[in-house]
Design an enzyme around this catalytic site. Structure first.
Site, PDB file in Angstrom:
ATOM      1  N   ASN A 106      61.115  41.910  17.598  1.00 24.88           N
ATOM      2  CA  ASN A 106      62.146  42.557  18.408  1.00 24.88           C
ATOM      3  C   ASN A 106      63.004  43.399  17.463  1.00 24.88           C
ATOM      4  O   ASN A 106      63.846  42.874  16.741  1.00 24.88           O
ATOM      5  CB  ASN A 106      62.990  41.491  19.117  1.00 24.88           C
ATOM      6  CG  ASN A 106      64.017  42.103  20.049  1.00 24.88           C
ATOM      7  OD1 ASN A 106      64.174  43.330  20.102  1.00 24.88           O
ATOM      8  ND2 ASN A 106      64.726  41.256  20.769  1.00 24.88           N
TER       9      ASN A 106
ATOM     10  N   HIS B 147      64.867  42.050  31.358  1.00 27.69           N
ATOM     11  CA  HIS B 147      64.531  40.621  31.168  1.00 27.69           C
ATOM     12  C   HIS B 147      63.181  40.269  31.826  1.00 27.69           C
ATOM     13  O   HIS B 147      62.927  39.107  32.147  1.00 27.69           O
ATOM     14  CB  HIS B 147      65.585  39.684  31.796  1.00 27.69           C
ATOM     15  CG  HIS B 147      66.916  39.705  31.123  1.00 27.69           C
ATOM     16  ND1 HIS B 147      68.096  39.580  31.833  1.00 27.69           N
ATOM     17  CD2 HIS B 147      67.265  39.819  29.833  1.00 27.69           C
ATOM     18  CE1 HIS B 147      69.119  39.621  31.005  1.00 27.69           C
ATOM     19  NE2 HIS B 147      68.635  39.775  29.779  1.00 27.69           N
TER      20      HIS B 147
ATOM     21  N   ARG C  85      58.552  43.898  21.306  1.00 24.85           N
ATOM     22  CA  ARG C  85      59.353  43.917  22.529  1.00 24.85           C
ATOM     23  C   ARG C  85      59.898  45.330  22.737  1.00 24.85           C
ATOM     24  O   ARG C  85      60.456  45.920  21.812  1.00 24.85           O
ATOM     25  CB  ARG C  85      60.523  42.953  22.388  1.00 24.85           C
ATOM     26  CG  ARG C  85      61.409  42.982  23.607  1.00 24.85           C
ATOM     27  CD  ARG C  85      62.844  42.758  23.260  1.00 24.85           C
ATOM     28  NE  ARG C  85      63.641  42.838  24.468  1.00 24.85           N
ATOM     29  CZ  ARG C  85      64.945  42.951  24.452  1.00 24.85           C
ATOM     30  NH1 ARG C  85      65.598  42.998  23.331  1.00 24.85           N
ATOM     31  NH2 ARG C  85      65.605  43.029  25.571  1.00 24.85           N
TER      32      ARG C  85
ATOM     33  N   GLU D  30      60.525  34.401  25.399  1.00 23.61           N
ATOM     34  CA  GLU D  30      60.020  35.776  25.431  1.00 23.61           C
ATOM     35  C   GLU D  30      59.102  36.056  24.246  1.00 23.61           C
ATOM     36  O   GLU D  30      58.130  36.793  24.363  1.00 23.61           O
ATOM     37  CB  GLU D  30      61.209  36.754  25.440  1.00 23.61           C
ATOM     38  CG  GLU D  30      61.961  36.740  26.759  1.00 23.61           C
ATOM     39  CD  GLU D  30      63.393  37.209  26.655  1.00 23.61           C
ATOM     40  OE1 GLU D  30      64.217  36.468  26.071  1.00 23.61           O
ATOM     41  OE2 GLU D  30      63.708  38.300  27.148  1.00 23.61           O
TER      42      GLU D  30
ATOM     43  N   ARG E 209      79.596  42.614  30.326  1.00 27.92           N
ATOM     44  CA  ARG E 209      79.240  43.671  31.288  1.00 27.92           C
ATOM     45  C   ARG E 209      79.753  43.327  32.674  1.00 27.92           C
ATOM     46  O   ARG E 209      79.717  42.169  33.086  1.00 27.92           O
ATOM     47  CB  ARG E 209      77.718  43.835  31.350  1.00 27.92           C
ATOM     48  CG  ARG E 209      77.165  44.624  30.175  1.00 27.92           C
ATOM     49  CD  ARG E 209      75.656  44.699  30.235  1.00 27.92           C
ATOM     50  NE  ARG E 209      75.083  44.065  29.071  1.00 27.92           N
ATOM     51  CZ  ARG E 209      73.819  43.671  28.974  1.00 27.92           C
ATOM     52  NH1 ARG E 209      72.989  43.820  29.971  1.00 27.92           N
ATOM     53  NH2 ARG E 209      73.393  43.113  27.867  1.00 27.92           N
TER      54      ARG E 209
END
Ligand code: ADP
Length: 393
Positions: A7, A177, A88, A379, A236
């Site tokens: 990632n 996601h 990713r 992930e 957020r």
């Protein structure tokens, strides 16, 4: 076979090296502050952790050092042991519906898609090119956060705005996601031995999204054109009335990207509580009776419950409600307060089982209408699995 899951961010590079025969992590770690001061790396392997501050002027240096260290520490004997590298990728736009082998064309697409992930896609390309330099013959695979959501129909992915925005600029819902929600769907299908599950997957971390899944496919998801939409998050806002943006621009003499920055970085838990973006701090603040934390907690729960209720109706019921990511996996009080609000839909927790932290666990009461599970997302493993599958084709 050994597969590396990567990632790459603009100043960081996270990795996990898997032995895919046992789906076991051989080593994992993080290279941080690449291209800035105090760059450093951490590598964990075999119960050991090494940490070093070292100059990392760019991603290529970080990748070369990582590979050098893997050999030096005896984690692998030589670089040829790495059979594939999975990357990713935050945005595959609507080009990619599944993971793909990385070719020059794929790299060009990632560059072309930079408008949809301006911070992330260019960094992923840096990561890919750095690996290409050191491992020119090792196959690499791109695994997209958006791919799982490509099964949404147009009623889900279109916004009720001038259609030309979609036709001309591809303004639509992409979600995020996706790799996590896909892992949740696949694991639940396997564990419960059923492919036809109606799942509401709640990825509640610092960023958060909720996805409605039917027969293993995404039907709808809470994040939108960007990851700013949907439920309230750590910093957020989630969904707001867009008219607020020009209003605040005028009041505070800011431009649009400055206000979007406020919505991305100074809203959510942090904005409402004026205390912290971290859910643990909010939970502690609530225990201490801090009113702003109570408000932030209530708002978060309200937005999560609204999406779950929305997707319950969309799916025509729910077989499994699943919690994952930092808050979902670890926060006993958040899970309890969310499920309490869903009592009218027949969701009921087993209070004892809900004390569980970490691990795959059923937490619904026997008389709950839907099953409720906690399932740690993975992930990195999903990326490694896709990589292995694609290089073996
Ligand atoms: P991301 O990957 O989006 O950065 P994570 O999935 O790691 O986020 O989740 C981070 C969030 O999880 C933080 O808000 C953190 O406070 C929360 N979290 C972690 N452990 C707990 C806990 N025990 N109780 C409440 N929240 C927790």
């Amino acid at each position: 076979m050994k597969i590396m899951s990567i990632n790459a961010g603009s100043s960081s590079l996270k990795f996990s090296l898997f032995d895919m025969d046992k789906e076991e992590v051989l080593a994992s770690g993080l290279f941080e502050r690449i291209g800035i001061d105090q760059s450093n790396y951490v590598i964990k392997y075999n119960g050991t952790k090494i940490k070093q501050e070292i100059d990392l002027p760019d991603h290529s240096v970080a990748v070369s050092l990582l590979l050098e260290k893997l050999v030096e520490l005896g984690i692998i004997r030589s670089l040829s042991e790495i059979d594939g590298v999975g990357h990713r990728i935050v945005s595959g736009g609507d080009y990619y519906k599944e993971s793909v082998l990385i070719t020059d064309k794929v790299i060009q697409d990632l560059i072309d898609l930079k408008d949809f992930a301006p911070l992330h896609n260019p960094a992923h390309v840096l990561g890919i090119n750095s690996f290409k330099k050191v491992l020119p013959n090792t196959p690499m695979v791109a695994v997209f956060d958006t791919a799982f959501h490509q099964t949404m129909d147009e009623v889900s992915y279109l916004y009720p705005v001038p259609y030309s925005w979609y036709e001309d600029y591809k303004v639509r819902k992409y979600g995020a996601h996706g790799t996590s929600h896909r892992y949740i769907a696949l694991t639940l299908q396997k564990e419960l031995k059923r492919d036809d599950l109606r799942i509401i997957s709640c990825h509640l971390g610092n960023g958060g999204s909720i996805t409605a899944i039917k027969d293993g496919k995404c039907i709808d998801t809470s994040m939108g054109f960007t990851p700013l939409a949907g439920i309230m998050m750590g910093t957020r806002s989630g969904d707001i009335d867009p008219s607020i943006i020009p209003f605040v621009m005028e009041k505070e003499g800011k431009n649009a990207s400055e206000v979007i920055d406020d919505l991305n970085k100074r809203s959510g838990f942090l904005g409402l509580s004026r205390y912290s973006s971290d859910a643990r701090d909010i939970v502690n603040g609530v225990l201490e009776g801090k009113e702003n934390c109570i408000l932030a907690e209530q708002k978060f729960i309200r937005t999560v419950v609204s999406y779950i209720a929305n997707y319950y109706v969309l799916l025509g019921g729910c077989d499994v409600l699943c919690f994952t990511a930092g808050i979902g996996e670890n926060s006993v009080p958040f899970r309890m307060k969310i499920v309490e609000k869903l009592a009218c839909l027949g969701f009921k927790l087993d209070i004892e089982a809900n004390q569980a932290v970490g691990g795959f666990k059923k937490i619904s009461a026997d008389d709950s209408k839907s099953l409720i599970y906690v399932l740690p997302t993975n992930e990195e493993l999903m990326i490694a699995r896709d990589t292995l599958e694609i290089i073996n084709r």
